[in-house]
Design a protein around this motif. Structure first.
Motif, short mmCIF file in Angstrom:
data_model
loop_
_atom_site.label_atom_id
_atom_site.label_comp_id
_atom_site.label_asym_id
_atom_site.label_seq_id
_atom_site.Cartn_x
_atom_site.Cartn_y
_atom_site.Cartn_z
N GLY A 73 7.36 -20.69 5.99
CA GLY A 73 6.33 -21.58 5.50
C GLY A 73 6.71 -22.34 4.25
N ASP A 74 7.91 -22.13 3.73
CA ASP A 74 8.33 -22.84 2.54
C ASP A 74 8.37 -24.34 2.84
N ALA A 75 7.84 -25.15 1.91
CA ALA A 75 7.78 -26.60 2.13
C ALA A 75 9.13 -27.26 1.91
N LEU A 76 10.05 -26.59 1.22
CA LEU A 76 11.36 -27.15 0.95
C LEU A 76 12.43 -26.25 1.53
N PHE A 77 13.30 -26.80 2.38
CA PHE A 77 14.38 -25.98 2.91
C PHE A 77 15.50 -26.83 3.46
N PHE A 78 16.68 -26.23 3.49
CA PHE A 78 17.86 -26.78 4.15
C PHE A 78 18.43 -25.65 5.01
N LEU A 88 19.17 -23.37 16.54
CA LEU A 88 18.77 -24.74 16.23
C LEU A 88 17.47 -25.10 16.92
N LEU A 89 17.34 -24.74 18.20
CA LEU A 89 16.13 -25.07 18.95
C LEU A 89 14.93 -24.30 18.42
N THR A 90 15.14 -23.07 17.98
CA THR A 90 14.05 -22.29 17.39
C THR A 90 13.54 -22.97 16.12
N LEU A 91 14.46 -23.40 15.28
CA LEU A 91 14.08 -24.10 14.06
C LEU A 91 13.41 -25.43 14.38
N HIS A 140 9.76 -26.25 13.07
CA HIS A 140 9.62 -27.30 12.06
C HIS A 140 9.80 -28.67 12.71
N PRO A 141 8.83 -29.13 13.50
CA PRO A 141 8.99 -30.39 14.23
C PRO A 141 9.12 -31.62 13.34
N ASN A 142 8.68 -31.52 12.09
CA ASN A 142 8.77 -32.67 11.19
C ASN A 142 10.04 -32.66 10.35
N ALA A 143 10.84 -31.62 10.46
CA ALA A 143 12.08 -31.56 9.70
C ALA A 143 13.07 -32.59 10.24
N ARG A 144 13.90 -33.10 9.38
CA ARG A 144 14.91 -34.08 9.79
C ARG A 144 16.21 -33.36 10.14
N LEU A 145 16.83 -33.79 11.23
CA LEU A 145 18.16 -33.28 11.59
C LEU A 145 19.21 -34.06 10.81
N VAL A 146 20.22 -33.35 10.33
CA VAL A 146 21.27 -34.01 9.56
C VAL A 146 22.63 -33.54 10.05
N ALA A 147 23.53 -34.49 10.24
CA ALA A 147 24.92 -34.18 10.59
C ALA A 147 25.79 -34.78 9.49
N GLY A 148 26.34 -35.97 9.71
CA GLY A 148 27.17 -36.60 8.69
C GLY A 148 26.40 -37.19 7.54
N ALA A 149 25.10 -37.45 7.74
CA ALA A 149 24.21 -38.01 6.71
C ALA A 149 24.61 -39.42 6.29
N ASN A 205 12.77 -33.31 2.20
CA ASN A 205 12.39 -31.96 1.79
C ASN A 205 12.69 -30.88 2.83
N GLN A 206 12.75 -31.28 4.10
CA GLN A 206 12.98 -30.31 5.16
C GLN A 206 14.13 -30.82 6.04
N LEU A 207 15.25 -30.14 5.94
CA LEU A 207 16.44 -30.59 6.65
C LEU A 207 17.04 -29.46 7.46
#
Length: 483
Positions: free
Chosen positions: A188-193, A202-205, A209-218, A233-235
């Motif tokens: 439930g933490d609002a900030l995470f990487f 990955l699929l569980t996360l 967290h459907p609103n989290a952004r996926l990041v690869a090379g950025a 805030n959520q990556l």
């Protein structure tokens, strides 16, 4: 705040940083390593270049990366080398020494980044065959300098290659201290990487967290933070997911080709493309700098769904398919069904792109790719055309034409394809295809080109294909430069 642990110039560092902290800001603001500079904050100028490799792989090559758009949390388990780490008891690194001797630095702001690009070049090529023009261009193409005119920098690179350097012990030593990324946020933490290491994780996360952004090379996502000042805030980092990191040949003899993991970088694709898709390989050389290609991924370029992304038009011309993983399993769909509208795709909120299938070219098929941009190197496309075809008994077959910059999405020119399919290689056939393009696209105007320019440019690329097929190479070049 969450922790990250890595080696900086051989010294173990443990830091607590916010999810959207860049490696550059961690170096300068938290650790006080100010040799690495911020220039553009968008991965264009190279002033922030650093060298990176796995801390537990002492024989691996270093990759030059832009610290300004590299998430700090992706330093976990890495050995990060900055300009401060190059001097030893015996003296300066050859890259530093020759930059001095060749007077290759003036104001000095860009110099640390240039030195680090030369360092990665030296580590991978020292005392081998003399650097070719292409090798130097590849290594230094992502470093801009307004003072020196580049000639002394080139001289420094050539002189550097003849010098020996005794590396410090830490450079060739594996680290037993840096281990896997810890779970660093309570539920439930609002900030995470988060950095999962398996597709299931990955699929569980993704579901949690459907609103989290996926990041690869950025290489694109991080610009939201550096250019638009948006908080990230959520990556969820996909670069450690094993299933997304492989290149595999198809085991289906009726469907030859290659499965490319979504987190495979452009640099990792170069050998495959040079062997089987040379036109695609040439495009990669113009897709950003070496620093960008060391970080950017094929899956990220597709998922970003930009209408001016460089790889989707080529993949459309090749007939690529996507494997999409979700909680109910994997599904496949052709790439042309993936893009729906501007920045809108068929990907559901609980799904990820897992692999991309690129079919092999048939025996008689050819792929040609041409990119138009304001600068030849390190620039975004205004128009990109990819042309797949075969010629049987003087007539076209297997025609697939992919274009970028011509609509809200990258898409095939279906009417132009139909105008060429089964037709002879004649000027009349291409004129018909040029007319058909008007039915395929209604491009918009923006800072990179007007709609009229794009319409004309796309038609001219078809003319270029016609000239390529019907005129000697030298004449085609003369004609192209004359127009």
């Amino acid at each position: 705040m969450a922790s990250v642990e890595f080696l900086l110039n051989g010294v173990l560092k443990r830091c607590n940083v916010a999810p959207d902290t860049s490696a550059l800001n961690l170096l300068r603001d938290t650790l006080g390593y100010t040799g690495t500079k911020e220039g553009c904050a968008s991965g264009d100028c190279g002033a922030c270049t650093v060298a990176l490799r796995d801390a537990n792989a002492p024989n691996a090559d270093f990759a030059s990366v832009n610290a300004c758009i590299t998430p700090a949390h992706q330093l976990q388990d890495k050995l990060l080398v900055t300009v401060e780490g190059l001097e030893t008891a015996e003296g300066l690194h050859p890259a530093q020494q020759t930059m001095i001797e060749c007077h290759a630095s003036q104001c000095g702001f860009c110099t640390p980044g240039i030195v680090m690009s030369l360092f990665t070049l030296y580590q991978g090529n020292a005392l081998k065959a003399p650097f070719s023009h292409r090798v130097l261009e590849e290594a230094l193409g992502g470093n801009l300098c307004r003072c020196t005119g580049y000639r002394p920098i080139r001289d420094a690179a050539l002189q550097m290659q003849t010098m020996r350097w005794q590396p410090p012990a830490w450079l060739d030593a594996a680290s037993s201290a840096a281990q896997s990324m810890p779970s660093n946020d309570p539920p439930g933490d609002a900030l995470f990487f988060k950095s999962p290491t398996s597709l299931d994780a990955l699929l569980t996360l993704r579901a949690r967290h459907p609103n989290a952004r996926l990041v690869a090379g950025a290489t694109d996502l991080w610009l939201e933070n550096t250019q638009q000042l948006k908080a990230l805030n959520q990556l969820i980092d996909v670069t450690r997911v094993d299933e997304l990191r492989h290149i595999e040949a198809s085991d289906d003899p009726s469907r030859p080709g290659w499965w490319i993991g979504a987190a495979v970088t452009y640099t990792e694709l170069e050998t495959l493309f040079e062997r089987h898709f040379p036109a695609f390989a040439h495009l990669l050389s113009r897709l950003g700098s070496r620093q960008i290609r060391n970080r950017g991924t094929l899956g990220g370029n597709i998922a970003n769904a930009s209408p001016i992304g460089d790889t989707p038009p080529v993949l459309l011309a090749l007939g690529a398919w996507l494997e999409i993983a979700g909680p109910s399993g994997a599904r496949s769909l052709p790439l042309e069904s993936f893009f729906i509208d501007y920045k809108k795709t068929a990907l559901q909120s609980d799904e990820v792109i897992s692999r991309i299938f690129i079919p092999a070219l048939t025996e008689h098929a050819t792929l040609r790719v041409w990119k138009l941009s304001k600068r030849r190197e390190d620039d975004i496309s205004a128009v990109l055309g990819a042309f797949h075809y075969a010629i049987d008994d003087g007539a076209f077959s297997q025609v697939r034409l992919g274009f970028g910059g011509m609509a809200a999405i990258s898409k095939r020119a279906l009417h132009a394809e139909a105008a060429l399919e089964g037709q002879p290689v004649t000027q009349a056939s291409f004129q018909a295809a040029q007319r058909a393009l008007a039915r395929d696209f209604e491009p918009m105007s923006d800072v990179r080109g007007s709609s009229h320019y794009r319409e004309q440019a796309a038609a001219n690329l078809l003319e270029r294909l016609y000239l390529t097929l019907t005129m000697p190479t030298q004449e085609v070049m003369i004609h192209a430069y004359a127009h």
